[in-house]
Design an enzyme around this catalytic site. Structure first.
Site, mmCIF file in Angstrom:
data_model
loop_
_atom_site.group_PDB
_atom_site.id
_atom_site.type_symbol
_atom_site.label_atom_id
_atom_site.label_comp_id
_atom_site.label_asym_id
_atom_site.label_seq_id
_atom_site.Cartn_x
_atom_site.Cartn_y
_atom_site.Cartn_z
ATOM 1 N N SER A 71 12.648 15.714 -39.396
ATOM 2 C CA SER A 71 11.188 16.578 -39.125
ATOM 3 C C SER A 71 11.287 17.878 -39.413
ATOM 4 C CB SER A 71 10.672 16.245 -37.782
ATOM 5 O OG SER A 71 9.489 17.111 -37.573
ATOM 6 N N MET B 116 -1.543 14.798 -37.677
ATOM 7 C CA MET B 116 -2.040 14.531 -36.181
ATOM 8 C C MET B 116 -3.309 15.265 -36.186
ATOM 9 S SD MET B 116 1.520 15.272 -34.365
ATOM 10 C CE MET B 116 2.240 15.539 -36.022
ATOM 11 N N ASP C 48 5.131 17.201 -40.065
ATOM 12 C CA ASP C 48 3.893 17.209 -39.108
ATOM 13 C C ASP C 48 2.784 17.969 -39.330
ATOM 14 O OD1 ASP C 48 5.173 15.133 -37.355
ATOM 15 O OD2 ASP C 48 6.800 16.568 -37.326
ATOM 16 N N MET D 103 -0.871 19.303 -37.886
ATOM 17 C CA MET D 103 -1.471 19.407 -36.595
ATOM 18 C C MET D 103 -2.621 20.233 -36.610
ATOM 19 S SD MET D 103 1.649 19.945 -33.768
ATOM 20 C CE MET D 103 3.099 19.025 -34.046
ATOM 21 N N MET E 226 4.905 6.624 -31.793
ATOM 22 C CA MET E 226 5.077 7.512 -31.186
ATOM 23 C C MET E 226 5.754 7.313 -29.789
ATOM 24 S SD MET E 226 4.349 9.799 -33.110
ATOM 25 C CE MET E 226 4.822 11.419 -32.003
ATOM 26 N N GLY F 138 13.825 15.393 -35.192
ATOM 27 C CA GLY F 138 13.593 16.958 -35.431
ATOM 28 C C GLY F 138 14.658 17.642 -34.711
ATOM 29 N N SER F 139 14.854 17.823 -33.475
ATOM 30 C CA SER F 139 15.524 18.753 -32.614
ATOM 31 C C SER F 139 17.038 18.134 -32.519
ATOM 32 C CB SER F 139 15.173 18.981 -31.292
ATOM 33 O OG SER F 139 14.655 17.499 -30.766
ATOM 34 N N HIS G 118 9.969 14.431 -43.116
ATOM 35 C CA HIS G 118 8.875 14.237 -42.472
ATOM 36 C C HIS G 118 8.096 15.282 -42.084
ATOM 37 C CE1 HIS G 118 6.754 11.776 -39.193
ATOM 38 N NE2 HIS G 118 6.848 12.785 -38.284
ATOM 39 N N HIS H 176 2.992 13.121 -41.568
ATOM 40 C CA HIS H 176 2.284 12.704 -40.368
ATOM 41 C C HIS H 176 1.050 13.430 -39.950
ATOM 42 C CE1 HIS H 176 3.286 11.922 -35.679
ATOM 43 N NE2 HIS H 176 2.006 11.493 -36.022
ATOM 44 N N GLY I 75 2.611 16.287 -30.629
ATOM 45 C CA GLY I 75 2.107 17.757 -30.444
ATOM 46 C C GLY I 75 3.267 18.766 -30.447
ATOM 47 N N ASP J 295 9.193 7.954 -33.818
ATOM 48 C CA ASP J 295 9.032 9.427 -33.879
ATOM 49 C C ASP J 295 9.102 10.114 -32.586
ATOM 50 O OD1 ASP J 295 8.618 11.988 -34.556
ATOM 51 O OD2 ASP J 295 6.349 11.720 -35.377
ATOM 52 N N GLY J 296 9.954 10.759 -32.109
ATOM 53 C CA GLY J 296 10.085 11.506 -30.787
ATOM 54 C C GLY J 296 11.066 11.254 -30.070
ATOM 55 N N GLY K 108 7.895 19.329 -30.669
ATOM 56 C CA GLY K 108 9.340 18.723 -30.754
ATOM 57 C C GLY K 108 10.054 18.873 -29.698
#
Ligand code: DX5
Ligand code: ZN
Length: 220
Positions: free
Chosen positions: A11, A71, A38, A40, A140, A200-201, A36, A69, A145, A178-179, A147
């Site tokens: 991500s 959101m 994101d 928002m 999710m 992501g992180s 990916h 993705h 919203g 995801d997440g 990372g």
């Protein structure tokens, strides 16, 4: 020992925004399958990320298929522009969809894979009657919203239930999660039946992001 391959979708939300091109090129040269993205709107989720100006700017340097993705509360407004960017997967949220079957069908008609995402509170049973028009279900495993949040363990149960539902219907729908995905949660998710992992992180904070991608992708 046989190695099972998982689709890995790093991500970009966790990348260094001052050096986005470097991050994209790192991913280009990695074992990642998708990138990916994101998007928002500050309404569906309490945060803003990036939109078309950034997406269009990075598009020429991205070599991996785009996994977008959305959101946002009105995701279908962006179908044409995403199709024009040769998006591989466009994922919209169940929670903003009044006519999910129609939306999935419209996305597919543009030659884009249709994805639907469920927030942690939405049961997978809500998809029973539309699964056949979904190419991807994005579960999710955090509240969307941001990372860097911790993995919600109940997601493993959702993956198992969804896996059984997909198999019962004889479909090829991909389960993506995801997440809070890292080496440990990634392994547990793949064991439960997930076929794609967003991270992501875990990727961008790893001392070697390309190694983190390899770890998620090649499991024993
Ligand atoms: C969160 C986003 C995720 C986010 C995941 O709303 O949908 O894609 O980047 O970040 P990590 O892997 O750090 O939980
Ligand atoms: Zn995401």
């Amino acid at each position: 020992m046989q190695r099972k391959q998982t689709i890995v979708s790093p991500s970009l939300l966790s990348a260094d925004f001052l050096h986005l091109q470097d991050s994209v090129e790192m991913i280009n040269q990695s074992d990642a399958d998708w990138l990916h993205i994101d998007v928002m709107d500050g309404v569906f989720v309490p945060n803003l990320s990036f939109g078309f100006p950034i997406l269009e700017a990075i598009r020429p340097v991205v070599k991996k298929p785009l996994d977008v993705h959305l959101m946002v509360v009105n995701p279908m407004d962006y179908l044409d522009r995403l199709a024009a960017l040769q998006t591989e997967v466009m994922t919209i949220h169940y929670e903003v969809s009044q006519h999910l079957h129609r939306s999935m069908t419209a996305i597919r008609a543009k030659g884009v894979k249709a994805g639907v995402s469920l927030n942690p509170h939405t049961p997978v049973s809500m998809l029973e009657d539309v699964l056949e028009v979904c190419d991807v279900v994005l579960l999710m495993s955090v509240n969307p919203g941001f990372g860097g949040q911790s993995f919600i363990k109940r997601t493993l149960h959702k993956v198992e239930t969804l896996r059984a539902m997909i198999d019962r219907q004889g479909l090829n729908t991909l389960i993506e999660v995801d997440g809070g995905v890292n080496e440990a949660t990634g392994q547990a998710l793949v064991n439960a039946g997930a076929g794609a992992l967003v991270a992501g992180s875990y990727v961008f904070k790893h001392r070697s992001p390309q190694e983190a991608i390899r770890i998620l992708k090649h499991r024993e």
